[in-house]
Design a protein around this motif. Structure first.
Motif, PDB file in Angstrom:
ATOM      1  N   SER A  79       0.848  -1.183   0.000  1.00 30.07           N
ATOM      2  CA  SER A  79       0.000   0.000   0.000  1.00 30.07           C
ATOM      3  C   SER A  79       0.889   1.241   0.000  1.00 30.07           C
ATOM      4  CB  SER A  79      -0.885  -0.016   1.242  1.00 30.07           C
ATOM      5  OG  SER A  79      -1.226   1.281   1.610  1.00 30.07           O
ATOM      6  N   SER A  81      -0.124   4.328   1.182  1.00 32.82           N
ATOM      7  CA  SER A  81      -0.303   5.175   2.353  1.00 32.82           C
ATOM      8  C   SER A  81      -0.016   4.468   3.675  1.00 32.82           C
ATOM      9  CB  SER A  81      -1.696   5.795   2.392  1.00 32.82           C
ATOM     10  OG  SER A  81      -2.538   5.266   1.442  1.00 32.82           O
ATOM     11  N   VAL A  86      -0.799  -4.963   0.810  1.00 32.70           N
ATOM     12  CA  VAL A  86      -2.223  -4.844   0.514  1.00 32.70           C
ATOM     13  C   VAL A  86      -2.975  -6.059   1.050  1.00 32.70           C
ATOM     14  CG1 VAL A  86      -3.911  -4.657  -1.335  1.00 32.70           C
ATOM     15  CG2 VAL A  86      -1.769  -3.441  -1.520  1.00 32.70           C
ATOM     16  N   THR A 271     -11.602   5.229   1.320  1.00 32.38           N
ATOM     17  CA  THR A 271     -10.458   5.956   1.871  1.00 32.38           C
ATOM     18  C   THR A 271      -9.262   5.866   0.928  1.00 32.38           C
ATOM     19  OG1 THR A 271     -10.086   4.023   3.239  1.00 32.38           O
ATOM     20  CG2 THR A 271     -10.940   5.963   4.336  1.00 32.38           C
ATOM     21  N   SER A 272      -9.097   4.726   0.245  1.00 36.02           N
ATOM     22  CA  SER A 272      -7.926   4.665  -0.639  1.00 36.02           C
ATOM     23  C   SER A 272      -8.143   5.476  -1.907  1.00 36.02           C
ATOM     24  CB  SER A 272      -7.527   3.240  -1.003  1.00 36.02           C
ATOM     25  OG  SER A 272      -8.422   2.304  -0.574  1.00 36.02           O
ATOM     26  N   ASP A 277      -4.383   5.795  -2.971  1.00 36.43           N
ATOM     27  CA  ASP A 277      -3.601   4.600  -2.674  1.00 36.43           C
ATOM     28  C   ASP A 277      -3.946   3.553  -3.741  1.00 36.43           C
ATOM     29  OD1 ASP A 277      -2.175   2.613  -1.546  1.00 36.43           O
ATOM     30  OD2 ASP A 277      -3.034   2.830   0.463  1.00 36.43           O
ATOM     31  N   VAL A 280      -4.140  -0.479  -3.421  1.00 35.68           N
ATOM     32  CA  VAL A 280      -5.297  -0.940  -2.656  1.00 35.68           C
ATOM     33  C   VAL A 280      -6.552  -0.850  -3.520  1.00 35.68           C
ATOM     34  CG1 VAL A 280      -6.642  -0.608  -0.564  1.00 35.68           C
ATOM     35  CG2 VAL A 280      -4.196  -0.232  -0.526  1.00 35.68           C
ATOM     36  N   CYS A 281      -6.721   0.273  -4.233  1.00 31.46           N
ATOM     37  CA  CYS A 281      -7.876   0.441  -5.125  1.00 31.46           C
ATOM     38  C   CYS A 281      -7.937  -0.697  -6.136  1.00 31.46           C
ATOM     39  CB  CYS A 281      -7.795   1.742  -5.912  1.00 31.46           C
ATOM     40  SG  CYS A 281      -8.012   3.216  -4.951  1.00 31.46           S
TER      41      CYS A 281
END
Lengths: 312, 267
Positions: A79, A81, A86, A271-272, A277, A280-281
């Motif tokens: 990740s 962030s 992940v 949030t991602s 990020d 993660v997405c």
């Protein structure tokens, strides 16, 4: 058997296409992730080093295949962030979202089928109007608003559950499920009314056909004709609809998780997205797409068991 | 007889509800009773009164005024989305339906793939690529809506294409373009109308959902979805500020779906 294999191959091709699309589109975003990760400390040397460490200086295709290879090893990269892989970030949340979707699907199927059959059998009574109006109304309530209403009624007024007090399945399985039932209801409600409406309509259409009249004229009882002939044929479009609904439920959990503050994939995805990020997405979108395609496959297979006439 | 009565009730209810929404839209454009962005510390979370008929939110802003502007924003997004979806959907559907062949095959496979992908996910993907905000949302939803329009239009064009009158104008030597524009597209009106109404409905729902997630209109501009998510924090003490925007969303969707039902029954 041949059918199953062909369906599996189509599924794999679809997944490859989706993964390529997701990966490439995230690579095309302007901006170097290394720069955004370093923030204010960025110097040209540091950027170059991190770019190399993250493997961003290699060609797109190599990176894509490495990403795919990683997925088979259950490795989705790091990740941006959080200083975490992940995999460790999403595996917990994955279980929660899957549980939520599964409960919602279960509720939809368990409630809508008996209700739809009942509505079809009572379609010539006054009750029909009530069911129709109720259906029309429930379909108009978006899941996040029904979620808020459920929070208000069951959480604030009746105090059956405490909104926001989600317990992880690792700590207490029973408490976790009993919390998830409420968001699941919010997801399921509009789907239930759609299935009820569809089931009723197809049953009524089917009941007008010639073979039904023949069945009656052979001296069958109403109930027997309904369950043995009408319902069986009416199920086919309903199952098709359900396969789309499963996909919707899985995707719809993104919104409802937010309403009930369930820490699932949806919340992490949001949030991602705002934190840019991308690994993660990518992983989450790929996962959700996988479940959608997989549930479609299951329904396709079930479909064929139900109606052997279908040869796709 | 009974069926006709039901239809009429649907039509009347649908027109009434959409009429109310339309009046709210006009009010939102012309004049709201208060400035929807004006904050006031004394009015924080006050309930409904004669001055503020839906009360005030956590910043003391008039909820009714904010709802009026929110309705306007939602309808702008939904309208633009349906416009994009129906415009490109009609072009795609007409071309693939009329010419058929390999192009049709490829485009239909693509729409299949897109339709199998839930629209929320597709929107979130596009938004995560391009960033949030109203214009991205319109683009994202618009793209997500094209396939369903294309599909329906294609089916209708296929049906029309094989009708006798098309053969006879072909015998008269009409060109493909003339057939498409003069003989086919005008006949798509009815299908297009009910599709647009249903699409509009879905667009309102999608816009509200996305702005609930914070991906739509950016604050301080009011939007119905965002008002809901903000009001949720105060659900223990002031549930009414969450109820009003929600009810308006329900009213909009109910109105348009009743109207869509009534219109599709007219055929």
């Amino acid at each position: 058997m041949k059918y199953v294999i062909r369906k599996l191959v189509t599924m794999i091709i679809t997944l490859m296409a989706v993964s390529a699309l997701v990966f490439i589109s995230f690579q095309l975003i302007p901006g170097n992730p290394a720069i955004s990760r370093l923030g204010t400390e960025a110097t040209p040397e540091k950027i170059a080093r991190l770019t190399h460490e993250l493997g961003l200086d290699r060609p797109l295709l190599t990176r894509y295949f490495e990403w795919i290879k990683g997925i088979f090893r259950w490795d989705f990269g790091m990740s941006y962030s959080y200083n975490q892989s992940v995999t460790s970030l999403i595996s917990d949340k994955l279980v929660i979202t899957l549980m939520l979707s599964f409960i919602a699907i279960l509720i939809t199927v368990l409630v809508s089928f008996p209700l739809g059959i009942y509505a079809a059998r009572k379609s010539d009574t006054k009750l029909d109007v009530v069911i129709n109006s109720l259906n029309q109304f429930i379909m108009a309530v978006p899941s996040f608003f029904s979620g808020i209403l459920i929070t208000l009624i069951f959480g604030v007024i009746l105090r059956i559950f405490t909104p926001g007090a989600f317990v992880s399945y690792k700590i207490n399985m029973f408490k976790c499920i009993s919390y998830l039932i409420f968001p699941a209801i919010a997801i399921a409600l509009p789907k239930i009314s759609m299935v009820v409406k569809l089931l009723k309509d197809t049953c009524l259409q089917e009941a007008k056909k010639d073979y039904v009249r023949t069945a009656y004229s052979r001296g069958n009882r109403t109930k027997a004709v309904f369950y043995k002939h009408v319902l069986k044929n009416a199920m086919v479009p309903v199952i098709t609809f359900l396969s789309m609904t499963f996909a919707d439920i899985i995707a719809g959990s993104i919104i409802v998780e937010q309403v009930f503050s369930v820490p699932g994939l949806g919340r992490l995805l949001l949030t991602s997205i705002s934190g840019r990020d991308y690994p993660v997405c990518e992983a989450i979108i790929l996962f959700l797409a996988f479940f959608v395609v997989f549930s479609n496959l299951l329904v396709d297979l079930f479909y064929r068991v139900l109606d052997p006439r279908i040869r796709v | 007889m009974e069926v006709n009565k039901n239809k009429r009730i649907k039509l009347i209810l649908g027109i009434t509800l959409t009429g109310i929404i339309f009046i709210m839209l006009l009010l939102g454009i012309i004049k709201t009773p208060y400035d929807p962005m004006e904050m006031s510390s004394e009015l924080k979370l006050t309930g409904a009164s004669f001055k503020h008929i839906m009360g005030c939110d956590q910043f003391g802003r008039d909820v009714f005024s904010r709802i009026l502007v929110g309705v306007k924003e939602t309808l702008i997004v939904a309208g633009a989305v349906v416009l994009i979806g129906s415009f490109f959907g009609t072009i795609l559907g007409t071309i693939t339906g009329y010419y058929g062949g390999i192009l049709d095959e490829i485009l239909m496979r693509i729409t299949d793939a897109v339709l199998a992908f839930p629209s929320i996910l597709l929107c979130l993907l596009i938004i995560s690529l391009l960033g949030g905000g109203r214009n991205t949302l319109i683009l994202a939803l618009g793209i997500a809506f094209i396939p369903s329009f294309a599909r329906i239009i294609r089916g209708e064009v296929l049906k029309i294409r094989s009708l006798d009158y098309i053969y006879s104008v072909k015998l008269f030597g009409a060109s493909d373009l003339r057939i498409i524009f003069i003989h086919i597209i005008p006949n798509l009106k009815k299908v297009l109308l009910s599709t647009v109404l249903i699409g509009f409905n879905n667009a309102v729902l999608a816009e509200a959902g996305m702005s609930y997630l914070g991906m739509g209109v950016q604050p301080p501009m009011p939007s119905l979805g965002r008002m809901l998510s903000e009001a949720q924090t105060y659900i223990f003490t002031n549930p009414s500020i969450a109820l009003f925007p929600g009810l308006i969303i329900v009213m909009m969707i109910l109105g348009f779906s009743l109207l869509a039902d009534a219109v599709s029954d007219l055929k």
